[in-house]
Design an enzyme around this catalytic site. Structure first.
Site, PDB file in Angstrom:
ATOM      1  CB  CYS A 100      -0.995  -0.021   1.155  1.00 26.39           C
ATOM      2  SG  CYS A 100      -2.372   1.146   0.908  1.00 26.39           S
ATOM      3  CG  HIS A 190      -3.705  -3.401   2.987  1.00 31.64           C
ATOM      4  ND1 HIS A 190      -2.654  -3.026   3.802  1.00 31.64           N
ATOM      5  CD2 HIS A 190      -4.263  -2.259   2.530  1.00 31.64           C
ATOM      6  CE1 HIS A 190      -2.576  -1.703   3.842  1.00 31.64           C
ATOM      7  NE2 HIS A 190      -3.543  -1.209   3.076  1.00 31.64           N
ATOM      8  CD  GLU A 192      -1.132  -5.920   5.217  1.00 31.95           C
ATOM      9  OE1 GLU A 192      -1.220  -4.722   5.536  1.00 31.95           O
ATOM     10  OE2 GLU A 192      -1.109  -6.311   4.029  1.00 31.95           O
TER      11      GLU A 192
END
Length: 245
Positions: A100, A190, A192
Site C-alpha cells: 500500500c 493489503h 496481510e
C-alpha cells in the site's frame, strides 16, 4: 551451523488500540503472515523517526514496508529519510516488499510518480489480474490469473521508471503490483489484512472524516460479498521475500 535469516518491518502507521489488542499491532500482522521458524524479525517505527543503523543494513535479508495514513507524495521529514533508506537498500540489492503506502513510496524512491487517484478511494475487496510473466516466475505456486485482495487507499502510483515492470492491474488501478529487478516488489492492496481489520479501518476512516458514513456503509456491503485470497497472497509474498522468486 545455519545462519539465521533476518528481516525488518518498516512501520509507517500508528497502531490503533484494537489492532494492538487483537493482533499485536500491524507489525504483528505482517510477522504472522511472513515469519518462518528460525528467523529474526525487527520492527522499526519509521513514522516516529526510528530507522535501522546504516552500518547494519547489510545484516538483513529483506525489509517489508507497511501501509500508512500519511501520503507517499508528502514531504514529512521521516518520509524523506525513508526515501533515502530505500535508495540505499536498492543500491545493495536488498529484498524489499512494499504494501500500500509501502508500494507507493518504493515507486517514488525509484523515480516514479505518486498522486491522488483520479477515481477516489478504493476500499473493500477487489479482484486484480496478474501478468503472465509473474505467474511464470511463480509457476511452482500454480496461481490463477486473478486474485482478490483487500484495498484501502486513495493514492496510487501514476508512473514508474522504465526499468520497473507492472505485474498486476485492476479495473480501477493501473499499477496494482510492480517489480524492479529481482529484489523489489510493490503491492497496492493489503495481502496481510483480514476482513475484520478492514471493517475496523472503515470505522476509523469515518471517525477521522476521511470518508463519509454512506461511503463506509457501501464499502462494508461490498466487502461482505467476496473473500480475499489470503493463502495465495501469503505464498506469493513469502516466495518473493525469501529469495525463491
Amino acid at each position: 551451523m545455519e545462519i539465521k535469516k533476518r528481516f525488518g518491518v518498516l512501520m509507517c502507521a500508528e497502531d490503533s488500540e484494537y489492532v494492538k489488542k487483537v493482533y499485536g499491532g500491524y507489525s504483528g500482522v505482517f510477522v504472522r503472515m511472513l515469519a518462518e521458524e528460525g528467523e529474526t524479525w525487527d520492527v522499526y517505527k519509521v513514522a516516529r523517526g526510528e530507522f535501522p543503523d546504516e552500518d547494519d543494513l547489510g545484516l538483513y535479508d529483506g525489509f517489508v514496508i507497511t501501509g500508512s495514513c500519511s501520503d507517499a507524495h508528502g514531504n514529512d521529514t521521516w518520509v524523506s529519510d525513508l526515501l533515502n533508506l530505500l535508495r540505499k537498500l536498492d543500491s545493495i540489492n536488498t529484498k524489499i516488499l512494499g504494501i500500500c503506502f509501502g508500494h507507493q513510496i518504493l515507486g517514488r524512491a525509484l523515480g516514479g510518480k505518486v498522486t491522488r487517484s483520479t477515481t477516489g478511494w478504493d476500499l473493500g475487496v477487489r479482484t486484480i489480474t496478474l501478468s503472465p510473466s509473474l505467474r511464470f516466475a511463480l509457476s511452482s505456486l500454480d496461481l490463477p490469473s486473478r486474485l482478490s485482495i483487500i484495498e484501502c487507499h486513495r493514492d496510487e502510483i501514476r508512473e514508474l521508471p522504465a526499468k520497473a515492470e507492472v505485474i498486476a492491474w485492476s479495473d480501477k488501478t493501473g499499477i496494482e503490483m510492480f517489480r524492479y529487478g529481482d529484489h523489489i516488489m510493490g503491492i497496492q492492496g493489503h495481502p496481510e489484512y483480514s476482513k475484520d481489520i478492514l471493517l475496523h479501518l472503515i470505522d476509523r476512516l469515518i471517525q477521522r472524516n476521511y470518508i463519509i458514513d454512506a461511503f463506509g456503509k457501501q464499502a462494508r456491503e461490498r466487502a461482505a460479498l467476496w473473500e480475499p485470497d489470503r493463502e495465495a497472497w501469503k505464498k506469493l509474498c513469502v516466495t518473493f521475500l525469501k529469495g525463491r522468486l
